[in-house]
Design a protein around this motif. Sequence first.
Motif, short mmCIF file in Angstrom:
data_model
loop_
_atom_site.label_atom_id
_atom_site.label_comp_id
_atom_site.label_asym_id
_atom_site.label_seq_id
_atom_site.Cartn_x
_atom_site.Cartn_y
_atom_site.Cartn_z
N LEU A 1 64.19 43.51 56.46
CA LEU A 1 64.02 42.70 57.68
C LEU A 1 62.54 42.38 57.86
N ARG A 2 62.25 41.14 58.22
CA ARG A 2 60.87 40.81 58.59
C ARG A 2 60.76 40.94 60.11
N LEU A 3 59.63 41.47 60.55
CA LEU A 3 59.50 41.82 61.97
C LEU A 3 58.54 40.87 62.70
N VAL A 4 59.02 40.31 63.81
CA VAL A 4 58.16 39.56 64.73
C VAL A 4 58.15 40.36 66.03
N GLU A 5 56.98 40.70 66.53
CA GLU A 5 56.90 41.47 67.78
C GLU A 5 56.61 40.55 68.96
N ASP A 6 57.42 40.73 69.98
CA ASP A 6 57.17 40.03 71.25
C ASP A 6 56.40 41.00 72.14
N CYS A 7 55.10 40.75 72.26
CA CYS A 7 54.23 41.67 73.00
C CYS A 7 53.86 41.09 74.37
N ALA A 8 54.75 40.28 74.94
CA ALA A 8 54.45 39.66 76.24
C ALA A 8 54.10 40.71 77.30
N HIS A 9 54.69 41.91 77.15
CA HIS A 9 54.44 42.96 78.16
C HIS A 9 53.68 44.15 77.60
N SER A 10 53.12 44.02 76.43
CA SER A 10 52.56 45.24 75.82
C SER A 10 51.15 45.06 75.29
N LEU A 11 50.41 44.08 75.79
CA LEU A 11 49.03 43.92 75.32
C LEU A 11 48.24 45.20 75.65
N GLY A 12 47.67 45.81 74.63
CA GLY A 12 46.91 47.05 74.85
C GLY A 12 47.77 48.29 74.67
N GLY A 13 49.08 48.11 74.54
CA GLY A 13 49.97 49.26 74.34
C GLY A 13 49.97 49.69 72.89
N THR A 14 50.19 50.99 72.65
CA THR A 14 50.20 51.49 71.27
C THR A 14 51.39 52.43 71.06
N TRP A 15 51.81 52.53 69.81
CA TRP A 15 52.78 53.56 69.41
C TRP A 15 52.09 54.47 68.41
N ASP A 16 51.98 55.74 68.76
CA ASP A 16 51.35 56.73 67.88
C ASP A 16 49.98 56.23 67.40
N GLY A 17 49.25 55.62 68.32
CA GLY A 17 47.88 55.20 68.03
C GLY A 17 47.76 53.80 67.43
N GLN A 18 48.88 53.17 67.09
CA GLN A 18 48.79 51.82 66.48
C GLN A 18 49.18 50.76 67.51
N ALA A 19 48.37 49.71 67.58
CA ALA A 19 48.57 48.69 68.63
C ALA A 19 49.84 47.88 68.40
N THR A 20 50.53 47.57 69.49
CA THR A 20 51.66 46.64 69.37
C THR A 20 51.09 45.29 68.95
N GLY A 21 51.85 44.60 68.14
CA GLY A 21 51.38 43.32 67.60
C GLY A 21 50.82 43.49 66.21
N THR A 22 50.72 44.77 65.75
CA THR A 22 50.19 44.99 64.39
C THR A 22 51.23 45.63 63.48
N PHE A 23 52.46 45.78 63.97
CA PHE A 23 53.50 46.38 63.13
C PHE A 23 54.24 45.32 62.30
N GLY A 24 54.39 44.13 62.89
CA GLY A 24 55.19 43.11 62.23
C GLY A 24 54.33 42.11 61.46
N GLU A 25 55.00 41.14 60.85
CA GLU A 25 54.25 40.08 60.18
C GLU A 25 53.55 39.21 61.20
N VAL A 26 54.17 39.12 62.37
CA VAL A 26 53.62 38.29 63.44
C VAL A 26 53.74 39.06 64.75
N GLY A 27 52.72 38.93 65.60
CA GLY A 27 52.80 39.46 66.97
C GLY A 27 52.53 38.32 67.94
N CYS A 28 53.24 38.31 69.07
CA CYS A 28 53.10 37.20 70.02
C CYS A 28 52.80 37.74 71.41
N PHE A 29 51.84 37.13 72.09
CA PHE A 29 51.39 37.59 73.40
C PHE A 29 51.47 36.46 74.40
N SER A 30 51.56 36.84 75.68
CA SER A 30 51.64 35.85 76.76
C SER A 30 50.44 35.97 77.66
#
Length: 427
Positions: free
Chosen positions: A175-204
């Motif tokens: 599966l290729r991953l696109v992250e919708d980070c409309a509500h998670s700018l600055g949020g991290t999982w285990d120290g890694q920023a949302t928007g950096t896990f997938g091939e694409v990250g999208c912010f609002s």
Amino acid sequence: MTPQSQSHDESRPGRERPARLSVDLATPEPIPAEGIRAAAALMESGALFRYAEIDEIGSPVAALESEFGTRVGRRYAVAVNSCGAALYMGLHCLDVGPTEAVLLNSWTLAPVPGAVAHVGAKPVFVETGEDLTIDLNDLRVRAAEYQGSVLLLSHMRGHIANMTEVTAICHEHGLRLVEDCAHSLGGTWDGQATGTFGEVGCFSTQTYKHLNSGEGGLLVTDDEEIAARAILASGSYRLHAQHTSRPPLDRFEPFLDQEPNHSMRMNAIAAAVLLPQLPLLEDRISRWRMLYDRLARGLRDIEGIRLPRRDGREHFVGSSLQFWVTGSDHAGIARFCTVADELGVHVKWFGAHRPAGFTSNYRSWSYASASNLPRTDTLLAGLCDLRLPLALDEAGCDHVVEILGYALQEARATPKHPGEIHEEGTT
Ligand SMILES: Cc1ncc(COP(=O)(O)O)c(C=O)c1O
């Protein structure tokens, strides 16, 4: 949840009707003075288009893209006019085509399945887990069924799934991953920023998000081809060299005549307003977290309110708070929302029969022809949501807790109408 008696618990001391909350929970932060000055200067110049036709002048949009990409930790950022546009662009640049399936977590917002519909693909919803993130067991089943497709994952209301597991499942099933980070700018999982896990990250950058330009979105990626195509598709004509966050110019060559112009550029005013907000982000995030924690502490003490469990590895941005009203039927929750609203606390309820304002229940999107998702239905039936504006302070949080406690007491004291039935699971 099971239907329970609505009778008022006589053993609880009655709460006095609190004063109305004076802060409107939908209050945005003011635009910093520097942003107002920059926007005014642009208006005086009239140069609102992001590109210069002849002499290149430093575009605030290019500056925003460079700063934003660096802040999130990705090589490239492309600014567009909404997060929905960025999501569409991400799917388009991954070549998702008509009739293909795109997996989505079922608890999301209308522009997300909308972006899937925009590329002509079919949204396939994955169940929601108890912590309000994607249900990993259901994701495993769907990923096996739709090998090689795209997972468009919303970190909905800032709830960040176990991304270690999510990325492992994606890897296993191609599966290729696109992250919708409309509500998670600055949020991290285990120290890694949302928007950096997938091939694409999208912010609002829509008003109620973490940075505010009224409308706006940013796509981030490390992939040169996706970045080049997204820049062209966003509507750069042949002015793409003016981007400072971009791959080398020769990476654009194969796509110059191939990539349709979808005209979704961000304008210069939006970027000018956003730039001075970037350095404020960390402070905003810690203030939101302080408000979230204060409110959560108070709400946990109210019988009949339950908060979702949050994983210690999830560093979330608490710009909104979700909770369940338990032990009340549909009419009880409706009454709870009405009383809270009268006292100035606007509670959004995901289980309402008719969605108000925004839609976040997959049953509101019949074009997607979703199959039944019983676990999501159960979770959404009693799920409520509050915005946490930075205009609130700790005393304001305590006031909100008092109002919600009172509203719950009132809802429980209201006699049930004859013939009223428990209707959880409907929209
Ligand atoms: C979860 C989620 N994803 C995507 C979007 C789309 O953002 P925009 O309004 O910038 O298109 C929103 C908007 O509120 C959202 O809540």
